[in-house]
Design an enzyme around this catalytic site. Sequence first.
Site, PDB file in Angstrom:
ATOM      1  N   GLU A  68       0.825  -1.205   0.000  1.00  4.71           N
ATOM      2  CA  GLU A  68       0.000   0.000   0.000  1.00  4.71           C
ATOM      3  C   GLU A  68       0.862   1.260   0.000  1.00  4.71           C
ATOM      4  O   GLU A  68       0.576   2.238  -0.696  1.00  4.71           O
ATOM      5  CB  GLU A  68      -0.929   0.011   1.224  1.00  4.71           C
ATOM      6  CG  GLU A  68      -1.827  -1.218   1.326  1.00  4.71           C
ATOM      7  CD  GLU A  68      -1.236  -2.333   2.176  1.00  4.71           C
ATOM      8  OE1 GLU A  68      -1.980  -2.903   2.975  1.00  4.71           O
ATOM      9  OE2 GLU A  68      -0.033  -2.609   2.041  1.00  4.71           O
ATOM     10  N   CYS A  71      -2.443  -2.976   7.239  1.00  8.01           N
ATOM     11  CA  CYS A  71      -2.047  -2.920   8.642  1.00  8.01           C
ATOM     12  C   CYS A  71      -2.365  -1.539   9.200  1.00  8.01           C
ATOM     13  O   CYS A  71      -2.790  -0.630   8.478  1.00  8.01           O
ATOM     14  CB  CYS A  71      -0.559  -3.228   8.795  1.00  8.01           C
ATOM     15  SG  CYS A  71       0.519  -1.921   8.168  1.00  8.01           S
TER      16      CYS A  71
END
Length: 331
Positions: free
Chosen positions: A254, A279
């Site tokens: 990401e 996360c």
Amino acid sequence: MLIGVCGGICAGKTEVAKYLETKHAFTVIRKEEANNINSRDCVSWTDGEKSYASSKDLVDYVTRHWSKRFVMLGMSSVENKALETFLRRPFFLLLSVDAPILVRWQRYQKRVLDSSSLQWTFENFVQECDTNMYHPDHGIAHLVQKSTMRLLNSTNNLETLHQNLDALKLEDESRLRPSWDAYFMQLASLAAHRSNCMKRRVGCVLVRGKRVISTGYNGTPRNLVNCNEGGCKRCNSGTERGVGLMTCLCIHAEENALLEAGRERVGDGATLYCDTCPCLTCSIKIVQVGITEVVYSQGYSMDTEFWKLVGSNFESSTQPKRDCYVFRLIV
């Protein structure tokens, strides 16, 4: 729509065709033996009312009538050139059916009892099954490898088979063309194959207006030694999940996608597709950069933390789309 059915001896191909015919009004197409049975080029086809002199004639006809429903048996008799033509057509789906050898042997024995067929020993049956699958000229292994979907028909209970077929929804035309979610998630999974992280492979795709802005995968930063070559000591030391994260040199998928795009290119209304739940660290950056939708397909140990963080900013929906979770920003 044309569904081609292939599979081993007594795998259940005919029963699948019967199911599609009776429940979803498919027209069954079977091969007709030509005068020269040793030539695959001489195989013709029939749907019971109309005959097709060759595989080419058949695919041409179905192309002109693609909105109708057809299911085709005898795929092993389709010559390679015609098979490639079938696979290129957007209305074609190749289904392979398989079952354990002992289950298929039981079906074969029942078939012999119900007919005057020549009876094989179990050894003969296995040899014939191997020939059917692996013969260099007419084996079906290449068909199984190219199949779009696979069905394991492991019981002799027709009701169970029908329930499994109901769940597959073979008649659903979305099977022929992936949804936008499925398409972008497949791109994210493809990006994950470029990962060099020794812990796990993760891929990510940033999208706005159904157009890809950037992609990313996890691994060590550019100009540093790749993680799988020893670049990150933490990932290569077998450290437990969640331990020593501050010493990890790998950038998450990401993060790489966001860094590649930058906030200006992300803009408003962007969606982040990731094959693993972001996360906590990535979630903070996702919120900050203005992503309005997050779609992921696999859970992670920090799912709860992710939900707590985005809960006040995103409207969660447990399973609004097939095989993925979606979070939308409340505006």
